[in-house]
Scaffold this motif. Sequence first.
Motif, PDB file in Angstrom:
ATOM      1  N   ILE A 272       0.845  -1.192   0.000  1.00  0.00           N
ATOM      2  CA  ILE A 272       0.000   0.000   0.000  1.00  0.00           C
ATOM      3  C   ILE A 272       0.886   1.251   0.000  1.00  0.00           C
ATOM      4  CG2 ILE A 272      -0.207  -0.084   2.527  1.00  0.00           C
ATOM      5  CD1 ILE A 272      -2.879   1.292   0.063  1.00  0.00           C
ATOM      6  N   GLU A 273       0.512   2.193  -0.813  1.00  0.00           N
ATOM      7  CA  GLU A 273       1.177   3.504  -0.799  1.00  0.00           C
ATOM      8  C   GLU A 273       0.760   4.188   0.493  1.00  0.00           C
ATOM      9  OE1 GLU A 273       1.986   6.840  -4.226  1.00  0.00           O
ATOM     10  OE2 GLU A 273       0.084   5.757  -4.228  1.00  0.00           O
ATOM     11  N   ASN A 274       1.710   4.536   1.337  1.00  0.00           N
ATOM     12  CA  ASN A 274       1.297   4.937   2.693  1.00  0.00           C
ATOM     13  C   ASN A 274       1.143   6.435   2.910  1.00  0.00           C
ATOM     14  OD1 ASN A 274       4.052   5.554   2.738  1.00  0.00           O
ATOM     15  ND2 ASN A 274       4.295   4.912   4.874  1.00  0.00           N
ATOM     16  N   ALA A 275       1.297   7.222   1.871  1.00  0.00           N
ATOM     17  CA  ALA A 275       1.008   8.651   1.950  1.00  0.00           C
ATOM     18  C   ALA A 275       0.756   9.158   0.543  1.00  0.00           C
ATOM     19  CB  ALA A 275       2.167   9.417   2.591  1.00  0.00           C
ATOM     20  N   MET A 276      -0.144  10.120   0.400  1.00  0.00           N
ATOM     21  CA  MET A 276      -0.474  10.634  -0.925  1.00  0.00           C
ATOM     22  C   MET A 276       0.711  11.357  -1.530  1.00  0.00           C
ATOM     23  SD  MET A 276      -4.386  12.012  -0.910  1.00  0.00           S
ATOM     24  CE  MET A 276      -4.048  13.358   0.211  1.00  0.00           C
ATOM     25  N   VAL A 277       0.854  11.212  -2.852  1.00  0.00           N
ATOM     26  CA  VAL A 277       1.865  11.931  -3.610  1.00  0.00           C
ATOM     27  C   VAL A 277       1.172  13.035  -4.385  1.00  0.00           C
ATOM     28  CG1 VAL A 277       3.600  11.738  -5.435  1.00  0.00           C
ATOM     29  CG2 VAL A 277       3.256   9.845  -3.838  1.00  0.00           C
ATOM     30  N   SER A 278       1.718  14.234  -4.327  1.00  0.00           N
ATOM     31  CA  SER A 278       1.112  15.329  -5.081  1.00  0.00           C
ATOM     32  C   SER A 278       1.172  15.025  -6.565  1.00  0.00           C
ATOM     33  CB  SER A 278       1.859  16.639  -4.787  1.00  0.00           C
ATOM     34  OG  SER A 278       1.753  16.959  -3.433  1.00  0.00           O
ATOM     35  N   PRO A 279       0.113  15.320  -7.328  1.00  0.00           N
ATOM     36  CA  PRO A 279       0.105  15.032  -8.759  1.00  0.00           C
ATOM     37  C   PRO A 279       1.229  15.758  -9.467  1.00  0.00           C
ATOM     38  CG  PRO A 279      -2.085  15.645  -7.985  1.00  0.00           C
ATOM     39  CD  PRO A 279      -1.144  15.930  -6.860  1.00  0.00           C
ATOM     40  N   SER A 280       1.789  15.122 -10.501  1.00  0.00           N
ATOM     41  CA  SER A 280       2.841  15.746 -11.298  1.00  0.00           C
ATOM     42  C   SER A 280       2.264  16.884 -12.093  1.00  0.00           C
ATOM     43  CB  SER A 280       3.465  14.711 -12.254  1.00  0.00           C
ATOM     44  OG  SER A 280       4.009  13.646 -11.503  1.00  0.00           O
TER      45      SER A 280
END
Length: 235
Positions: free
Chosen positions: A226-234
Motif C-alpha cells: 500500500i502507498e502509505n502517503a499521498m503523492v502530489s500530482p505531477s
Amino acid sequence: MAPLTITETFILIHTPEVHWRQGGSYPRTQQQLTEGTGDRTTDASISGHCRSHCCPTTCRQLRLIALNTPQSGNMKGIRGPDYLCFEQARAAGLRGTFRAFLSSKVQDLHTIVRHSDREKPPIVNLKVRLLFDSWQSIFGESVSKMRKNVPIYSFDGRDILRDSAWPEKMVWHGSSKKGHRQTDQYCEAWRAGDQAVTGLASSLQSSHLLQQTPTSCSRACIVLCIENAMVSPSK
C-alpha cells in the motif's frame, strides 16, 4: 559523495515526504501499463468518485499493488516485504513510498497509512481504477467490499486473481478485522515458514482483504503493498 545503494536508499524512505522520480529499467512502466487502456480517463468508478474527491488526471489517491511473486510466511520479518515493496515500486517507475499490507511486531496494519490520509483518498489499483473509497473503509465489522471486476495487479502488470503465478488466491495480513496485529497468527512476525504454524489470510475471491482464515505459513500467498502517503500530482 558516492551515490546511495538501493539498500541505503530504502532505509531513508520511511518518511512520507520522500518521493522518487520516475525512472528505472523495469520492462514496463506505469505509463506503458495504462497507455491505450482508457482506465485513467474513462473508468466509470473513478469518474463517479472524482465528483467528490478529484479528477482522473490529477487524482490524489493511494495505490494498492501486489508483489511480483507469492511469499511464504517466512519473509525474514517485516523488513523483507517492506523492502520488496520499495524495490519493485521503484523499478516500475512509481513515485511515493509503499509498505507491505501486513501487521507486524511493531505496527498494526491500519496505522501504516498516515493518519491524515485514512478517510478521504480513494484506494486504486496500478491502472488507477477504484478498489475502495478509502483506507478506512477496508477495516471494521461493516467493511466495504472491493469493487467488482476491478483487478489487483502486481508491480509488473499481471492480474493476480487470473495469473497462474499465484496458485493460492489468499492474501497475507496477520490482522484482526479492525487492522490490529494478531501476535499468535502472523507466522511468528513473518519469520516462520513451517506447516504447523499459521498466519491470518483472506481469500481474494471474497472481495474482502481481512477475512480471518488461519493459513499454514508454509503456503505461498499474495503479499500486497500500500502507498502509505499521498503523492502530489505531477505538473
